[in-house]
Design a protein around this motif. Structure first.
Motif: not given
Length: 445
Positions: A247, A251, A312, A316, A352, A423-424, A426-427
């Motif tokens: 993640g 970023t 996380a 995100a 992040y 974003i995905l 971290f989710l």
């Protein structure tokens, strides 16, 4: 939660001699300020190529693609992979000594950048800068973690992570002003000399903290030397650590891709002069990125008191806020509007960093912290630092060859999907952390 090969920072038993949050004294803050200053120099050296891109292109006849390789892949080849043996060495020896030697090496190579007479010479000097800078950040992460207890670490790391913001802002202001008066070479020479002096002072004034001294639950093997291959295997098979690294890498693909070309874009496409950049762009970096670093550390500390998923969720959410402002920055018809939009991007682009660093440092054993920090940097910097600027530079050359008038603008638009990827990831990490917290709560009950 205690995962295989890790030691959780969650616990209630404070070991004898471990400093509490209230007991953190002046020596700890002096150490943090000193490490932050070294990080400022680290990032300042790294950013000079992007800051002085236009005069370097004019002097050495460098294309956007070549510029992206210098600031990206060529630099990252040494910076990322040398960090692993350096991290292993620092986990087994004195971390302050490793940091001091690294600072001396990258600073000497920065001086060499200012003396480069050709593109190959500049590439060689930048590779040595990457070699030195590989030993700067991972030992500092571990020293801070062994000085500040849980509940204060993310905030302390947030202060430390002001280094990139301050380094970039000072680099823009200082580099632009000096380059405008004395040429693009002089900033490299002056900053390199300052770094060499700083390296000597670091070795003289900083003391090595005891490993694991501030952990709430003291690991019985904190003083043992961590084995290299088991630590490596633990990191790359640990879903929490890998998702944090991936993640962060996605970023950084955006942040480094933008950062290495922002000054060139503002001058070429938005009409800024080098003098304008030295004032207004530097101010945006200082307030935007710097403010984001400080706020993110405090927000993450607060969010993680109730749930570790905050490590996380915070990045995100911040990236989701930053993405539309990033698109507005690229589109903006004038540089004042572009800078206002960029300031918002800078605030939210960097949540992040403190989150991922604090999570990794909390998740592993005290004697694995430097190597684990180096592995985190390996993954996220190879993806972000190595490939982000390289992607933008090559895309810019491609759009130019295919007749695009604003070819660099088109290249910067191609970074947008990486916001979504980050974003995905971290989710996904938040989901795992929530599940582990529920499992740990069930075991406790």
């Amino acid at each position: 939660m205690v995962a295989t090969g890790t030691v959780s920072s969650i616990g209630s038993t404070v070991p004898a001699g471990a400093p509490s949050a209230a007991a953190i004294g002046g020596r700890a803050w002096f150490m943090l300020v000193t490490l932050t200053f070294v990080y400022v120099l680290n990032f300042l050296d790294r950013q000079l190529i992007g800051i002085l891109a236009k005069p370097i292109q004019d002097a050495l006849h460098v294309s956007d693609g070549q510029l992206g390789l210098i600031g990206g892949l060529y630099f990252a080849m040494f910076y990322c992979f040398i960090a692993i043996p350096i991290g292993w060495l620092a986990d087994r020896t004195n971390r302050v000594t490793v940091l001091s030697l690294a600072c001396a090496i990258w600073s000497g190579a920065t001086v060499a950048c200012g003396m480069a007479a050709s593109y190959p010479q500049l590439v060689a000097a930048r590779m040595v800068v990457g070699f030195g800078e590989a030993g700067g950040v991972p030992p500092s992460y571990a020293i801070i973690t062994d000085t500040f207890p849980p509940g204060k670490r993310a905030a302390a790391l947030g202060v430390y992570n002001l280094g990139p913001a301050m380094g970039a802002a000072i680099g823009v202001a200082f580099g632009a002003a000096i380059a405008e008066r004395f040429g693009w070479r002089m900033p490299f020479v002056i900053i390199g000399i300052i770094g060499i002096v700083t390296a000597i002072l670091v070795r003289l004034v900083l003391r090595e903290p005891e490993r694991g001294a501030t952990d709430l639950v003291r690991a019985s093997d904190a003083s043992e030397k961590a084995a290299f291959w088991p630590t490596l295997r633990m990191f790359f098979t640990h879903p929490v650590l890998m998702l944090a690294a991936l993640g962060s890498g996605a970023t950084q693909f955006v942040t480094y891709g933008l950062g290495n070309f922002a000054v060139l874009f503002l001058m070429r496409d938005k009409g800024m002069t080098l003098a304008d950049v030295g004032i207004w762009y530097a101010l945006v970096l200082a307030l935007g990125m710097g403010g984001g670093m400080v706020v993110s550390g405090r927000v993450i500390d607060r969010m993680t008191r109730s749930s570790r998923a905050g490590y996380a969720i915070a990045p995100a959410a911040s990236l989701a806020v930053a993405m539309p402002f990033y698109l507005g920055f690229i589109w903006a018809p004038s540089w004042p509007l572009a800078l206002m939009l960029l300031a918002v991007v800078m605030v939210f682009n960097y949540f992040y960093l403190s989150a991922s660093v604090a999570l990794v440092q909390d998740e592993v054993k005290p004697n694995q912290r430097v190597l684990s920090g180096a592995l985190l940097l390996l993954v996220m910097n190879f993806i972000g630092l190595g490939l982000g600027p390289t992607w933008v530079g090559q895309a810019s050359d491609w759009f130019k060859a295919h007749g695009h008038v604003r070819y660099l603008q088109s290249a910067l638009y191609t970074l947008t999907p990486f916001y979504v990827v980050a974003i995905l990831l971290f989710l996904w990490l938040a989901r795992i952390l929530r599940r582990e917290s529920r499992t740990a709560a069930g075991i406790s009950a």
